[in-house]
Design an enzyme around this catalytic site. Structure first.
Site, short mmCIF file in Angstrom:
data_model
loop_
_atom_site.label_atom_id
_atom_site.label_comp_id
_atom_site.label_asym_id
_atom_site.label_seq_id
_atom_site.Cartn_x
_atom_site.Cartn_y
_atom_site.Cartn_z
N HIS A 102 22.47 -36.72 -4.12
CA HIS A 102 21.49 -37.14 -2.87
C HIS A 102 19.91 -36.78 -3.21
O HIS A 102 19.16 -36.94 -2.49
CB HIS A 102 22.03 -36.12 -1.81
N ASN A 113 -1.98 2.19 5.77
CA ASN A 113 -1.14 1.28 5.31
C ASN A 113 -1.17 0.35 6.69
O ASN A 113 -0.72 0.96 7.74
CB ASN A 113 0.37 1.63 5.03
N GLY A 114 -0.83 -0.99 6.58
CA GLY A 114 -0.51 -1.68 7.71
C GLY A 114 -1.84 -2.74 8.16
O GLY A 114 -2.63 -2.79 7.12
N ARG A 123 5.59 0.06 -5.99
CA ARG A 123 5.56 -0.96 -4.86
C ARG A 123 4.61 -2.15 -4.77
O ARG A 123 4.39 -2.72 -4.06
CB ARG A 123 5.22 0.09 -3.72
N GLU A 169 19.99 -16.94 -5.66
CA GLU A 169 19.58 -15.61 -5.86
C GLU A 169 19.30 -15.64 -7.52
O GLU A 169 18.20 -15.07 -8.05
CB GLU A 169 20.70 -14.61 -5.94
N LYS A 179 15.41 -14.96 -9.13
CA LYS A 179 15.29 -13.97 -10.16
C LYS A 179 14.37 -14.51 -11.44
O LYS A 179 13.56 -13.85 -11.73
CB LYS A 179 16.81 -13.28 -10.60
N CYS A 186 0.87 -1.30 -0.08
CA CYS A 186 -0.09 -0.04 -0.17
C CYS A 186 0.79 1.42 0.26
O CYS A 186 2.01 1.36 0.61
CB CYS A 186 -0.91 0.00 1.10
N GLU A 234 10.98 -15.24 -10.33
CA GLU A 234 10.00 -14.07 -10.04
C GLU A 234 9.45 -13.47 -11.33
O GLU A 234 8.51 -12.83 -11.22
CB GLU A 234 10.85 -13.14 -9.21
N LYS A 237 6.77 -4.38 -4.13
CA LYS A 237 8.18 -3.99 -3.83
C LYS A 237 8.66 -3.97 -2.42
O LYS A 237 9.79 -4.73 -2.06
CB LYS A 237 8.55 -2.40 -4.41
N TRP A 289 -3.07 -2.79 -1.60
CA TRP A 289 -2.54 -3.97 -1.87
C TRP A 289 -3.28 -5.14 -0.87
O TRP A 289 -3.15 -4.85 0.40
CB TRP A 289 -1.10 -4.34 -1.67
#
Ligand code: F6R
Length: 604
Positions: free
Chosen positions: A504, A100-101, A27, A481, A485, A2, A488, A599, A74
């Site tokens: 294994h 927000n929250g 975001r 990483e 990437k 948000c 995503e 974000k 959001w």
């Protein structure tokens, strides 16, 4: 997640708010809304599910006003819809709240309000705040908000308008960022400086438990219990232009390309050639304390956690202090033993990630020393930690992190060198690492120059349904990483494994339809990595190697320049950012805003 924007002044507010919302789009959000105090009194609101441009299309011609608040939502409580979009107004349309929250006790408060006859218009937790403010009998808006906040449990950054108090916006913060922008006879409020930086770079960041009243020519801050606080505006370093696309097609591409400059910036002014070490101004850790550290525990989420894994290996290798990295989101819940001789390091690009912030707060409550490795100056985690290293990557707008990952790892290299030189790292090794660090910007440039070839490779592998990423020791976090990437932004399933673990279990997956990306540095494990590639080839697996020399067993090799062994992971990650980028591009994905992601993850 948000976003909040608000303005009070003399200018026509709706275009300003829409511009602010657009700046917050990065975001991640699913709906948006705006409320304006009309010239003839009363509040006018417009809300829309979907993008800010859909909200803009709904705004009527007569929407004039010079005070307003706006929001990108959001969804947490209730699906994305017009009704659930903020601002939330009370039944009479006098009070408007953006939030927000999360209000943890929303269900209980809602039941009480409904029992009192309040009719709710949305499924959100936020709407309880609106009704609580509207029903308060207190004389001032500040007091009404304060009364409402007294019964609310959870996190919030809120902005409140009231038709009976048209000369002000009241804001409050508890766990969700609120920044005031101080202008000339105009004031802004936002959850992120991105929304206000094109109008003013003078900002005041509220602390948790702080509120503020904004009027056109004045602001004041105070605690939620009413005590005045002092707030001196600070100047934001970042330029408004750094939030623009700068001629690139996506922010991700822009941010990948910025890495040589970003690395140069994080090194600038910090290297001390005389003692073959670095100066880290904000660390707040003297040499004696540094020598007393028995362990280092690094905490972060997602990409920052991966940067922490490389950071831990740098600290262990250069400073010879046992170090490890753990997802901050898991740490709190296993009731960890908090050791006074351990140095804890919180890593975060945004400085807002709730899981990291909560881990820091838990650690501090138990008396631990916590440093931050953070990108956003003045962010919640930067403020909450005892000191730390700023990453200086500049604003990162694309939802997925690239340049900040690289700069975070470089920051860890600086910290490891600093700790190492206080302990047992020799002058010669210090010098060797410094020279390696200085070579990085040019070597990153060399890798970026291979973009066309990497794009061709991406086209070749883009048909994969699933991909395996392998590496050993220093190469394993690079594999983790790179696989994150890829998944995503391309939505191709990807797994990362230590190459040593293949036999294994995961070797069972290898077949022509599951290509492997192998991280193969020229180090003491080169032959072991080659053996892992042999095993894959024997099962007809396709291999793309990232290596310092062509690999005979691989179908393709991306050759990257060699640096010092300790710093090689920084360079080996970069072509894989480009591989993920071009794979997503070939598949037509929304690269800067991948589905389901935001974000900054400011909720648990
Ligand atoms: C992945 C990504 C996320 C973030 C994570 C933590 O590309 O960006 O995994 O790294 O959400 O965010 P920060 O670093 O802001 O705490």
């Amino acid at each position: 997640m948000c976003g909040i924007v608000g303005y009070i002044g003399k200018r026509d507010v709706a275009p300003l708010l829409l511009e602010g919302l657009q700046r917050l789009e990065y975001r991640g959000y699913d709906s948006a809304g705006v409320v304006v105090a009309g010239k003839s009194g009363g509040l006018k609101a417009v809300k829309a599910k979907g993008r800010v441009r859909e909200l803009e299309a709904r705004i009527p011609k007569r929407f004039a006003g010079t005070t307003g608040i706006a929001h990108t939502r959001w969804a947490t409580h209730g699906a994305p819809s017009d009704e659930n979009a903020h601002p939330h107004l009370d039944t009479e349309g006098k009070v408007a709240v953006v939030h927000n929250g999360i209000v943890d006790n929303a269900a209980e408060l809602r039941a009480k309000l409904e029992a009192d006859g309040v009719v709710f218009a949305s499924e959100t937790d936020t709407e309880v705040i609106t009704h609580l403010v509207a029903r308060s009998q207190a004389g001032s808006l500040e007091e009404k908000v304060r009364e409402a906040l007294k019964v609310i449990e959870g996190t919030y950054g809120i902005a409140v308008m009231h038709a009976d108090f048209p000369d002000r916006i009241v804001v409050a913060r508890n766990g969700s960022p609120v920044v005031l922008g101080i202008g000339e006879k105009e004031m802004f409020v936002a959850s992120d400086v991105a929304a206000l930086i094109s109008h003013t770079r003078q900002v005041v960041t509220l602390d948790d438990g702080e509120m503020a009243t904004l009027k056109a020519d004045d602001f004041r801050t105070y605690t939620t219990s009413g005590t005045r606080t002092t707030a001196t505006p600070e100047t934001v370093e970042w330029e408004a232009a750094s939030y623009d696309m700068g001629g690139h097609d996506t922010y991700m591409h822009k941010e990948i390309s910025e890495q040589p400059d970003a690395v140069d910036r994080v090194l600038r002014g910090r290297i001390d050639d005389k003692f073959s070490t670095v100066h880290l101004g904000g660390l707040n850790l003297d040499a004696r304390e540094a020598r007393g550290i028995r362990r280092v525990k690094i905490l972060g989420c997602g990409t920052s956690y991966h940067a922490g894994l490389i950071g831990a290996s740098l600290i262990e290798g250069l400073a010879r202090i046992p170090a490890d990295s753990e997802p901050a989101s898991e740490f709190r819940y296993r009731n960890p033993v908090v050791d006074p001789d351990t140095l804890y390091i919180a890593v975060s690009q945004s400085g807002e990630t709730y899981d990291v912030l909560a881990a820091v707060q838990e650690l501090k409550r138990k008396g631990a020393r916590v440093l931050g490795v953070v990108n956003v100056v003045g962010s919640a985690i930067a403020r909450e930690t005892d000191g730390g290293v700023y990453v200086h990557a500049g604003p990162e707008v694309c939802v997925v992190s690239t340049k900040c990952f690289t700069n975070t790892v470089v920051s860890f290299a600086l910290l490891a060198l600093h700790l190492g030189r206080i302990r047992d790292l020799s002058v010669a090794d210090g010098k060797r690492i410094i020279e390696g660090l200085r070579r990085l910007p040019e070597q990153i440039q060399e890798i970026l120059a291979q973009e066309e070839d990497i794009a061709k490779l991406a086209a070749e592998y883009a048909d994969a349904k699933s991909m395996m990423f392998i590496g050993r020791v220093r190469g394993y976090p690079v594999a983790l990483e790179a696989s994150l990437k890829l998944k995503e932004i391309s939505y191709i399933h990807a797994e990362a494994y230590p190459a040593s673990e293949l036999k294994h279990g995961p070797l069972a997956l290898i077949e022509p339809a599951m290509p492997t990306v192998a991280i193969v540095p020229d180090d003491s494990l080169l032959e072991k990595n080659r053996a892992a590639m042999e095993e894959i080839k024997a099962r007809s697996g396709r291999i793309l190697a990232v290596a310092h020399q062509e690999q005979a067993k691989a179908d393709h090799t991306i050759v990257v320049p060699k640096n010092e062994d300790e710093l090689d992971p920084i360079l080996m990650g970069i072509p894989l950012q480009l591989l993920a980028y071009h794979t997503a591009l070939a598949l037509g994905r929304d690269i800067d805003k991948p589905r389901n992601l935001a974000k900054s993850v400011t909720v648990e």
